[in-house]
Write an enzyme that holds these catalytic residues in place. Structure first.
Site, mmCIF file in Angstrom:
data_model
loop_
_atom_site.group_PDB
_atom_site.id
_atom_site.type_symbol
_atom_site.label_atom_id
_atom_site.label_comp_id
_atom_site.label_asym_id
_atom_site.label_seq_id
_atom_site.Cartn_x
_atom_site.Cartn_y
_atom_site.Cartn_z
ATOM 1 N N TYR A 162 -3.396 17.316 1.101
ATOM 2 C CA TYR A 162 -3.821 15.959 1.411
ATOM 3 C C TYR A 162 -2.605 15.114 1.779
ATOM 4 O O TYR A 162 -1.647 15.042 1.021
ATOM 5 C CB TYR A 162 -4.544 15.378 0.193
ATOM 6 N N HIS A 203 1.571 4.327 -3.053
ATOM 7 C CA HIS A 203 1.419 5.764 -2.826
ATOM 8 C C HIS A 203 2.705 6.555 -3.067
ATOM 9 O O HIS A 203 2.699 7.779 -3.017
ATOM 10 C CB HIS A 203 0.870 6.027 -1.421
ATOM 11 N N TRP A 259 -8.734 3.902 -9.536
ATOM 12 C CA TRP A 259 -7.898 3.865 -8.334
ATOM 13 C C TRP A 259 -8.627 3.137 -7.197
ATOM 14 O O TRP A 259 -8.050 2.268 -6.542
ATOM 15 C CB TRP A 259 -7.525 5.284 -7.926
ATOM 16 N N TYR A 302 0.842 -1.210 0.000
ATOM 17 C CA TYR A 302 0.000 0.000 0.000
ATOM 18 C C TYR A 302 0.874 1.256 0.000
ATOM 19 O O TYR A 302 0.639 2.187 -0.767
ATOM 20 C CB TYR A 302 -0.915 -0.035 1.223
#
Length: 113
Positions: free
Chosen positions: A41, A22, A76, A18
């Site tokens: 963000y 990113h 996504w 994960y």
């Protein structure tokens, strides 16, 4: 602009993957986030898979609705769903557990000055 903090939970055995996903988010996804009102963000992870997200937006619900209408987000979310626990048929972007804001240094300094 309002600040939002949220929680999600990633499967601990998939956390490294994960995080790797990113490190290089698709440019079209980055542009879609920006263009639909997501600002500043950030995502943080704890080793047990707890994910803490922070985002600023004029209206998070409106920003989420706008993102839901993008092709990049649909792709996504479909790819990212396998990393999460507790989604109960919803996508990760629909499963945020929003946290209540209780303190912000800048807000209080503005009042105290």
């Amino acid at each position: 602009m309002a600040r939002y903090c949220f929680l999600l939970r990633v499967r601990p055995e998939l956390l490294d993957e994960y995080k790797e996903r990113h490190r290089a988010v698709w440019p079209e996804m980055l542009h879609a986030l920006r263009d639909t009102g997501w600002r500043n963000y950030s995502i943080f992870a704890r080793p047990d898979g707890l994910i803490v997200g922070y985002v600023e937006a004029d209206d998070l619900a409106a920003a989420q609705r706008a993102m839901a209408g993008t092709a990049a987000n649909a792709r996504w979310q479909a790819e990212m769903s396998r990393y999460f626990v507790g989604l109960e048929g919803r996508g990760p972007d629909e499963s945020f557990e929003l946290l209540e804001p209780i303190f912000n240094l800048d807000d209080q300094l503005g009042v105290a000055s």
